[in-house]
Design a protein around this motif. Structure first.
Motif, PDB file in Angstrom:
ATOM      1  N   GLN A  12       0.827  -1.211   0.000  1.00 57.33           N
ATOM      2  CA  GLN A  12       0.000   0.000   0.000  1.00 57.33           C
ATOM      3  C   GLN A  12       0.863   1.263   0.000  1.00 57.33           C
ATOM      4  OE1 GLN A  12      -2.393  -0.734   3.469  1.00 57.33           O
ATOM      5  NE2 GLN A  12      -3.914  -1.936   2.334  1.00 57.33           N
ATOM      6  N   ILE A  13       1.902   1.269   0.806  1.00 62.55           N
ATOM      7  CA  ILE A  13       2.795   2.434   0.893  1.00 62.55           C
ATOM      8  C   ILE A  13       3.471   2.687  -0.446  1.00 62.55           C
ATOM      9  CG2 ILE A  13       4.976   3.269   1.895  1.00 62.55           C
ATOM     10  CD1 ILE A  13       4.046   1.916   4.558  1.00 62.55           C
ATOM     11  N   ILE A  14       4.005   1.643  -1.054  1.00 64.77           N
ATOM     12  CA  ILE A  14       4.727   1.811  -2.318  1.00 64.77           C
ATOM     13  C   ILE A  14       3.788   2.230  -3.441  1.00 64.77           C
ATOM     14  CG2 ILE A  14       5.969   0.511  -4.101  1.00 64.77           C
ATOM     15  CD1 ILE A  14       7.513  -0.783  -1.834  1.00 64.77           C
ATOM     16  N   THR A  15       2.560   1.778  -3.388  1.00 63.32           N
ATOM     17  CA  THR A  15       1.584   2.161  -4.399  1.00 63.32           C
ATOM     18  C   THR A  15       1.133   3.612  -4.215  1.00 63.32           C
ATOM     19  OG1 THR A  15       0.816  -0.129  -4.513  1.00 63.32           O
ATOM     20  CG2 THR A  15      -0.653   1.561  -5.405  1.00 63.32           C
ATOM     21  N   ILE A  45      11.409  -6.690   0.892  1.00 65.77           N
ATOM     22  CA  ILE A  45      11.582  -6.191  -0.478  1.00 65.77           C
ATOM     23  C   ILE A  45      11.849  -7.366  -1.421  1.00 65.77           C
ATOM     24  CG2 ILE A  45      13.206  -4.915  -1.956  1.00 65.77           C
ATOM     25  CD1 ILE A  45      13.289  -2.790   0.320  1.00 65.77           C
ATOM     26  N   ARG A  46      12.698  -8.285  -0.998  1.00 67.67           N
ATOM     27  CA  ARG A  46      12.983  -9.464  -1.816  1.00 67.67           C
ATOM     28  C   ARG A  46      11.738 -10.345  -1.951  1.00 67.67           C
ATOM     29  NH1 ARG A  46      16.672 -12.030   1.191  1.00 67.67           N
ATOM     30  NH2 ARG A  46      15.045 -13.340   2.025  1.00 67.67           N
ATOM     31  N   ASP A  47      11.055 -10.604  -0.842  1.00 69.40           N
ATOM     32  CA  ASP A  47       9.867 -11.463  -0.864  1.00 69.40           C
ATOM     33  C   ASP A  47       8.757 -10.892  -1.748  1.00 69.40           C
ATOM     34  OD1 ASP A  47      11.171 -13.111   0.924  1.00 69.40           O
ATOM     35  OD2 ASP A  47       9.990 -12.466   2.675  1.00 69.40           O
ATOM     36  N   LEU A  48       8.584  -9.567  -1.696  1.00 68.88           N
ATOM     37  CA  LEU A  48       7.519  -8.917  -2.465  1.00 68.88           C
ATOM     38  C   LEU A  48       7.923  -8.620  -3.898  1.00 68.88           C
ATOM     39  CD1 LEU A  48       6.272  -6.476   0.310  1.00 68.88           C
ATOM     40  CD2 LEU A  48       5.028  -8.437  -0.634  1.00 68.88           C
ATOM     41  N   LYS A  49       9.179  -8.931  -4.223  1.00 67.72           N
ATOM     42  CA  LYS A  49       9.714  -8.688  -5.563  1.00 67.72           C
ATOM     43  C   LYS A  49       9.584  -7.209  -5.933  1.00 67.72           C
ATOM     44  CE  LYS A  49       9.215 -13.426  -6.930  1.00 67.72           C
ATOM     45  NZ  LYS A  49       9.782 -13.825  -5.709  1.00 67.72           N
ATOM     46  N   ILE A  50      10.046  -6.374  -5.020  1.00 68.59           N
ATOM     47  CA  ILE A  50      10.054  -4.933  -5.238  1.00 68.59           C
ATOM     48  C   ILE A  50      11.356  -4.580  -5.956  1.00 68.59           C
ATOM     49  CG2 ILE A  50      10.169  -2.682  -4.088  1.00 68.59           C
ATOM     50  CD1 ILE A  50       8.402  -3.931  -1.877  1.00 68.59           C
ATOM     51  N   VAL A  51      11.241  -3.796  -7.011  1.00 64.71           N
ATOM     52  CA  VAL A  51      12.404  -3.362  -7.779  1.00 64.71           C
ATOM     53  C   VAL A  51      12.445  -1.846  -7.807  1.00 64.71           C
ATOM     54  CG1 VAL A  51      12.460  -5.423  -9.233  1.00 64.71           C
ATOM     55  CG2 VAL A  51      11.145  -3.441  -9.970  1.00 64.71           C
ATOM     56  N   LYS A  52      13.591  -1.307  -8.197  1.00 66.54           N
ATOM     57  CA  LYS A  52      13.726   0.141  -8.371  1.00 66.54           C
ATOM     58  C   LYS A  52      13.730   0.443  -9.861  1.00 66.54           C
ATOM     59  CE  LYS A  52      16.105   1.932  -4.350  1.00 66.54           C
ATOM     60  NZ  LYS A  52      17.299   2.666  -3.908  1.00 66.54           N
ATOM     61  N   ILE A  53      12.932   1.436 -10.251  1.00 63.45           N
ATOM     62  CA  ILE A  53      12.929   1.880 -11.637  1.00 63.45           C
ATOM     63  C   ILE A  53      13.064   3.394 -11.660  1.00 63.45           C
ATOM     64  CG2 ILE A  53      11.512  -0.057 -12.441  1.00 63.45           C
ATOM     65  CD1 ILE A  53       9.171   2.004 -12.595  1.00 63.45           C
ATOM     66  N   GLU A  56       9.908   9.731 -13.835  1.00 65.47           N
ATOM     67  CA  GLU A  56       9.963  10.740 -14.890  1.00 65.47           C
ATOM     68  C   GLU A  56      11.098  11.753 -14.698  1.00 65.47           C
ATOM     69  OE1 GLU A  56       7.210  11.572 -11.620  1.00 65.47           O
ATOM     70  OE2 GLU A  56       7.164   9.990 -13.106  1.00 65.47           O
ATOM     71  N   THR A  57      11.619  11.880 -13.473  1.00 66.30           N
ATOM     72  CA  THR A  57      12.729  12.804 -13.204  1.00 66.30           C
ATOM     73  C   THR A  57      14.091  12.129 -13.339  1.00 66.30           C
ATOM     74  OG1 THR A  57      12.856  12.366 -10.825  1.00 66.30           O
ATOM     75  CG2 THR A  57      11.268  14.053 -11.547  1.00 66.30           C
ATOM     76  N   GLY A  58      14.099  10.817 -13.533  1.00 67.08           N
ATOM     77  CA  GLY A  58      15.350  10.080 -13.637  1.00 67.08           C
ATOM     78  C   GLY A  58      15.815   9.487 -12.319  1.00 67.08           C
ATOM     79  N   GLN A  59      15.168   9.850 -11.206  1.00 72.07           N
ATOM     80  CA  GLN A  59      15.506   9.263  -9.904  1.00 72.07           C
ATOM     81  C   GLN A  59      14.819   7.911  -9.788  1.00 72.07           C
ATOM     82  OE1 GLN A  59      14.040  12.561  -7.440  1.00 72.07           O
ATOM     83  NE2 GLN A  59      16.155  12.813  -6.755  1.00 72.07           N
ATOM     84  N   THR A  60      15.439   7.012  -9.031  1.00 68.94           N
ATOM     85  CA  THR A  60      14.831   5.692  -8.883  1.00 68.94           C
ATOM     86  C   THR A  60      13.820   5.686  -7.747  1.00 68.94           C
ATOM     87  OG1 THR A  60      16.625   4.939  -7.450  1.00 68.94           O
ATOM     88  CG2 THR A  60      16.828   4.456  -9.803  1.00 68.94           C
ATOM     89  N   LYS A  61      12.825   4.808  -7.903  1.00 64.67           N
ATOM     90  CA  LYS A  61      11.806   4.629  -6.867  1.00 64.67           C
ATOM     91  C   LYS A  61      11.412   3.157  -6.828  1.00 64.67           C
ATOM     92  CE  LYS A  61       7.749   5.422  -9.749  1.00 64.67           C
ATOM     93  NZ  LYS A  61       6.498   6.112  -9.874  1.00 64.67           N
ATOM     94  N   PHE A  62      10.880   2.741  -5.685  1.00 63.85           N
ATOM     95  CA  PHE A  62      10.431   1.369  -5.525  1.00 63.85           C
ATOM     96  C   PHE A  62       9.091   1.161  -6.225  1.00 63.85           C
ATOM     97  CE2 PHE A  62      12.809   1.262  -1.289  1.00 63.85           C
ATOM     98  CZ  PHE A  62      13.817   0.448  -1.763  1.00 63.85           C
ATOM     99  N   VAL A  63       8.957   0.011  -6.900  1.00 59.31           N
ATOM    100  CA  VAL A  63       7.682  -0.431  -7.465  1.00 59.31           C
ATOM    101  C   VAL A  63       7.599  -1.944  -7.290  1.00 59.31           C
ATOM    102  CG1 VAL A  63       7.496   1.430  -9.189  1.00 59.31           C
ATOM    103  CG2 VAL A  63       8.586  -0.726  -9.810  1.00 59.31           C
TER     104      VAL A  63
END
Length: 156
Positions: A12-15, A45-53, A56-63
């Motif tokens: 929920q937080i990441i969304t 993070i590993r269990d939920l398969k969260i990655v960084k992408i 739009e600003t070029g900074q990475t964020k969790f999804v």
């Protein structure tokens, strides 16, 4: 708090929010009354398969990784690996019996886990750093076959 409840809250937080670091995720959890350690968050993070992408600003964020959920079915694991290759691989090199796979920042451990989940006779093991995965093969021929598999699915 139970692990399943914490996982739901993290989703929920990441969304809902832009979360760029584990520290920011820990702070958001604390705002919700949840205390967790950095090690626990890393496992989550590993269990939920969260990655960084990049955003739009070029900074990475969790999804949340959008591939299929882990399954005992080998085809589903291979499809998840292919989708991850398409999304996070930025460059591939081969040196003798090793394949070096460069990823978007902070995604190498997740890619290595996906590689390890798929049974492939061409690989012995994988080692992951921050943005690079080294896959070791028994022979140069096996390494070439594995390299070609990654190259066929990477969007470079």
């Amino acid at each position: 708090m139970r692990k399943a409840d914490r996982h739901l809250l993290i989703r929920q937080i990441i969304t809902k929010y832009t979360v760029r670091t584990q520290e920011e995720l820990l702070q958001q959890l604390e705002k919700q009354g949840v205390t967790a350690t950095q090690a626990t968050i890393s496992r989550d993070i590993r269990d939920l398969k969260i990655v960084k992408i990049p955003d739009e600003t070029g900074q990475t964020k969790f999804v949340i990784f959008q591939g299929q959920h882990a399954s005992d079915d080998e085809k589903a694991e291979e499809q998840r690996l292919v989708q991850m290759i398409e999304e996070v691989v930025t460059k591939i090199d081969r040196v003798q019996f090793m394949t070096l796979i460069h990823t978007v920042a902070d995604n190498a451990p997740l890619l290595a886990a996906a590689i390890d989940d798929v049974t492939m006779p061409e690989k012995v093991c994988s080692l992951a750093g921050f943005d690079t995965v080294a896959v070791i093969s028994r022979t140069e021929e096996d390494a070439e076959t594995f390299f070609e598999f990654i190259q066929a699915h990477a969007v470079l």
